[in-house]
Design an enzyme around this catalytic site. Structure first.
Site, PDB file in Angstrom:
ATOM      1  N   PRO A 294      33.471   4.949  -5.271  1.00  9.13           N
ATOM      2  CA  PRO A 294      34.115   5.679  -6.359  1.00  9.13           C
ATOM      3  C   PRO A 294      35.443   6.297  -5.926  1.00  9.13           C
ATOM      4  CG  PRO A 294      32.372   7.004  -5.386  1.00  9.13           C
ATOM      5  CD  PRO A 294      32.372   5.697  -4.646  1.00  9.13           C
ATOM      6  N   CYS A 362      64.634   8.387 -18.778  1.00  5.83           N
ATOM      7  CA  CYS A 362      65.378   7.717 -19.851  1.00  5.83           C
ATOM      8  C   CYS A 362      64.657   6.482 -20.366  1.00  5.83           C
ATOM      9  CB  CYS A 362      66.778   7.391 -19.361  1.00  5.83           C
ATOM     10  SG  CYS A 362      67.706   8.900 -19.108  1.00  5.83           S
TER      11      CYS A 362
HETATM   12  N1  LLP Z   1      36.781  -0.434  -5.356  1.00  3.55           N
HETATM   13  C1  LLP Z   1      37.666  -1.402  -5.674  1.00  3.55           C
HETATM   14  C2  LLP Z   1      37.567  -2.712  -5.040  1.00  3.55           C
HETATM   15  C3  LLP Z   1      38.676  -1.132  -6.632  1.00  3.55           C
HETATM   16  O1  LLP Z   1      39.532  -2.095  -6.971  1.00  3.55           O
HETATM   17  C4  LLP Z   1      38.746   0.149  -7.231  1.00  3.55           C
HETATM   18  C5  LLP Z   1      39.782   0.478  -8.207  1.00  3.55           C
HETATM   19  C6  LLP Z   1      37.814   1.137  -6.829  1.00  3.55           C
HETATM   20  C7  LLP Z   1      36.836   0.794  -5.895  1.00  3.55           C
HETATM   21  C8  LLP Z   1      37.817   2.513  -7.376  1.00  3.55           C
HETATM   22  O2  LLP Z   1      37.612   2.516  -8.753  1.00  3.55           O
HETATM   23  P1  LLP Z   1      37.310   3.905  -9.507  1.00  3.55           P
HETATM   24  O3  LLP Z   1      36.015   4.431  -8.992  1.00  3.55           O
HETATM   25  O4  LLP Z   1      38.448   4.820  -9.222  1.00  3.55           O
HETATM   26  O5  LLP Z   1      37.244   3.518 -10.933  1.00  3.55           O
HETATM   27  N2  LLP Z   1      45.288   2.893 -11.887  1.00  3.55           N
HETATM   28  C9  LLP Z   1      44.182   2.725 -12.792  1.00  3.55           C
HETATM   29  C10 LLP Z   1      42.884   2.452 -12.073  1.00  3.55           C
HETATM   30  C11 LLP Z   1      42.921   1.215 -11.181  1.00  3.55           C
HETATM   31  C12 LLP Z   1      41.633   0.984 -10.441  1.00  3.55           C
HETATM   32  C13 LLP Z   1      41.752  -0.169  -9.506  1.00  3.55           C
HETATM   33  N3  LLP Z   1      40.629  -0.398  -8.646  1.00  3.55           N
HETATM   34  C14 LLP Z   1      44.092   3.958 -13.692  1.00  3.55           C
HETATM   35  O6  LLP Z   1      44.917   4.854 -13.563  1.00  3.55           O
HETATM   36  O7  LLP Z   1      43.231   4.022 -14.572  1.00  3.55           O
END
Ligand code: LLP
Length: 437
Positions: A294, A362
Site C-alpha cells: 500500500p 498559466c
Molecule cells: N504496487 C505497485 C506495483 C504499484 O504500481 C502501485 C501504484 C502501488 C503498489 C501502490 O498503490 P496504492 O496503494 O498507492 O494505490 N498517481 C496516481 C496513483 C498511481 C499509482 C501507481 N501504482 C494517483 O495520484 O492517483
C-alpha cells in the site's frame, strides 16, 4: 467511480475526512495532532505540504492488526510519498518498501530499510537498475515481461548471487477506478499475461542463479471494494497451484499489490478489516506469506497542502479564488479530475459561495477545485487541501519555474521541516546559457 471524480462529499463525510487526517477544529482553528496549522503556515510559508506522523502510524497499525492472523509483510509503496522522514517512520514500524526505480532503491537505503525488506516492481527496469537491485540483495524482483526475465537471468549469471524473482502476473481483472491508474487488466502494459507465466516459471526454475519466490499482482490504485482483490487472488491461486505442480520449492510469497483506497470525498473505501476478511481466508491455505504494497492507504489522508489566497475575482458569471498552490504543486485535480476536499485554516462561519479554486500556473486546467461551496475568502487567508499525503509532493514539478514546496512533519506536538522549499537557483543549477561556447 472509485477515484471520486468530482464527487462532492456529503456533509457528514467532512468529519470523517478530518478525523482520517488527525485534524480537528478548535475555536475555528484547524489543528493537526493538536497543533494549529496556521502556526505551521506562519513559520514555513505557503504552499507547503504537512504530514501527520501519528495518522500514518495509525493506518499502519490498523492494517498490520487486520492481517495479523497470517504471516504477512507490508511493503510501503515509496512512490506515494518518498520523503525520508515518512520512510523512516514506516521502517521503524516494521514496514518493507516497494520500489520502482534505482532512485527509490537509494531512498529506501538512505531511510535505513534492510535490503531484504525491499521489493522491486516496475514495467521498465533498466539493466543498471536490475544490477543495482541484485548488488543490494533486495527481497525479490518482480519481473513484468519475458524479455526482462531474460535480461535478469543474464545479469544474475554474472553476479554469483542467487536472485529471488517474483512474477508479476496480469490477472486480467477490471477495477473500478480511474483508467490511468487501473493496472490489472489485459491489454495494458503491466504484468506477465497468465498464459506466459508457466514458461517464465520454467525458465526461473531451470536457471542456476534464479529462484522463484513470489507470485505478484497489482490491480490498480484507489480501489474501494474487495471484489477485484478476490477475483485477482483467485487467478493467482490457480497460478500458484500450476507452478508448484511444476516444481517451485522456493516459492514463499503471494504479493497482492497495493490499491487500498481512501476517502477523498463521498466514497466509502473498504476498511482494513474488510480487506483482510476477503483476502486472508484465500491466502492462508497456501502457507505463503502475504505481501501487500500500500502507498495511498498509509499516507494519503495523513497529508495536507497548505495554500494562501492571492486574489479573488469574478469573471463570466464565475467566482475564483486564486491561490498560491497550482497544478505543479498538486497535479491530481487537473490530471485525474480528482476531488480533494478544501477547508479554511480559520473558519469564520461565513456564507458559502460557489467558487473555483485555481492556481497561478498559466493553464486553464490549473485548478484545485471547481464549483466548490466555500466562503469567498479574503486575500491572505489560508486553506488546507486534504488527502494530499500520497501522490502530492512526489508528482510536483517546477513548471513555470516554480520552486517545489517544503514538506513538514508534525509529531508529538511539534513540527519540523523534513525538506525545505526549493530555491529558484536550484531550478536552473547546471544549465548553461551558452552550452556550445
Ligand atoms: N504496487 C505497485 C506495483 C504499484 O504500481 C502501485 C501504484 C502501488 C503498489 C501502490 O498503490 P496504492 O496503494 O498507492 O494505490 N498517481 C496516481 C496513483 C498511481 C499509482 C501507481 N501504482 C494517483 O495520484 O492517483
Amino acid at each position: 467511480m472509485g477515484q471520486g471524480v468530482l464527487t462532492a462529499p456529503r456533509a457528514a463525510d467532512r468529519d470523517a475526512l478530518l478525523s482520517d487526517a488527525g485534524l480537528e477544529r478548535r475555536d475555528g482553528s484547524l489543528l493537526m495532532a493538536g497543533l494549529p496549522l496556521s502556526a505551521v503556515a506562519d513559520a514555513v510559508g505557503t504552499p507547503a505540504y504537512v504530514y501527520n506522523a501519528e495518522a500514518v502510524r495509525a493506518r499502519y497499525a490498523s492494517l498490520d492488526a487486520a492481517l495479523g492472523s497470517i504471516p504477512h509483510r507490508i511493503c510501503y509503496a515509496v512512490k506515494a510519498n518518498g520523503n525520508l522522514a515518512i520512510l523512516r517512520l514506516l521502517r521503524d514500524l516494521g514496514a518493507g518498501a516497494d520500489i520502482v526505480s534505482a532512485g527509490e532503491l537509494e531512498r529506501a537505503h538512505a531511510a535505513g530499510f534492510p535490503a531484504e525488506r525491499v521489493v522491486f516492481s516496475g514495467v521498465g527496469k533498466s539493466a543498471s537498475e536490475l544490477r543495482a537491485a541484485i548488488a543490494a540483495g533486495v527481497g525479490h524482483i518482480n519481473v513484468e515481461s519475458a524479455e526482462e526475465l531474460d535480461l535478469l537471468a543474464a545479469l544474475a549469471q554474472g553476479s554469483r548471487r542467487t536472485v529471488s524473482v517474483g512474477i508479476r502476473v496480469n490477472p486480467d481483472v477490471t477495477a473500478d477506478t480511474h483508467p490511468y491508474i487501473s493496472t490489472g487488466k489485459s491489454g495494458i502494459k503491466f504484468g506477465v499475461p497468465t498464459d506466459q507465466v508457466a514458461a517464465a516459471a520454467r525458465l526461473i526454475g531451470a536457471h542456476p542463479a534464479l529462484e522463484l519466490t513470489a507470485i505478484a499482482m497489482h490491480l490498480g490504485s484507489q480501489l474501494t471494494d474487495t471484489a477485484p482483490f478476490r477475483e485477482g487472488i483467485g487467478r493467482l491461486l490457480a497460478i500458484v497451484d500450476e507452478v508448484r505442480a511444476a516444481g517451485a520449492p522456493a516459492l514463499r510469497a503471494l504479493d497482492v499489490g497495493g490499491g487500498l483506497g481512501i476517502r477523498y470525498g463521498a466514497e466509502a473505501p473498504m476498511s482494513p478489516e474488510a480487506f483482510a476478511a476477503a483476502v486472508v481466508p484465500m491466502v492462508a491455505p497456501t502457507g505463503l506469506t502475504l505481501y501487500v504494497e500500500p502507498g495511498r492507504f498509509l499516507v494519503g489522508s495523513a497529508g495536507v497542502l497548505l495554500a494562501s489566497v492571492l486574489y479573488r475575482k469574478h469573471s463570466g458569471g464565475k467566482s475564483f479564488l486564486i491561490v498560491d498552490a497550482g497544478m505543479n504543486d498538486l497535479v491530481r485535480p487537473s490530471h485525474y479530475q480528482a476531488y480533494h476536499e478544501i477547508v479554511e485554516l480559520e473558519a469564520g462561519g461565513r456564507r458559502l459561495a460557489t467558487v473555483d479554486v485555481v492556481g497561478p500556473v498559466c493553464e486553464t486546467g490549473d485548478f484545485l477545485a471547481l464549483d466548490r461551496p466555500l466562503p469567498m475568502l479574503e486575500q491572505g487567508e489560508r486553506i488546507a487541501v486534504l488527502g494530499a499525503g500520497a501522490y502530492g509532493f512526489v508528482m510536483a514539478s517546477s513548471y513555470n519555474t516554480r520552486p517545489r514546496p517544503p514538506e513538514v512533519l508534525v509529531d508529538g506536538g511539534r513540527f519540523a521541516v523534513a525538506r525545505p522549499r526549493e530555491a529558484v537557483a536550484d531550478l536552473f543549477r547546471g544549465e548553461s546559457p551558452t552550452p556550445l561556447g
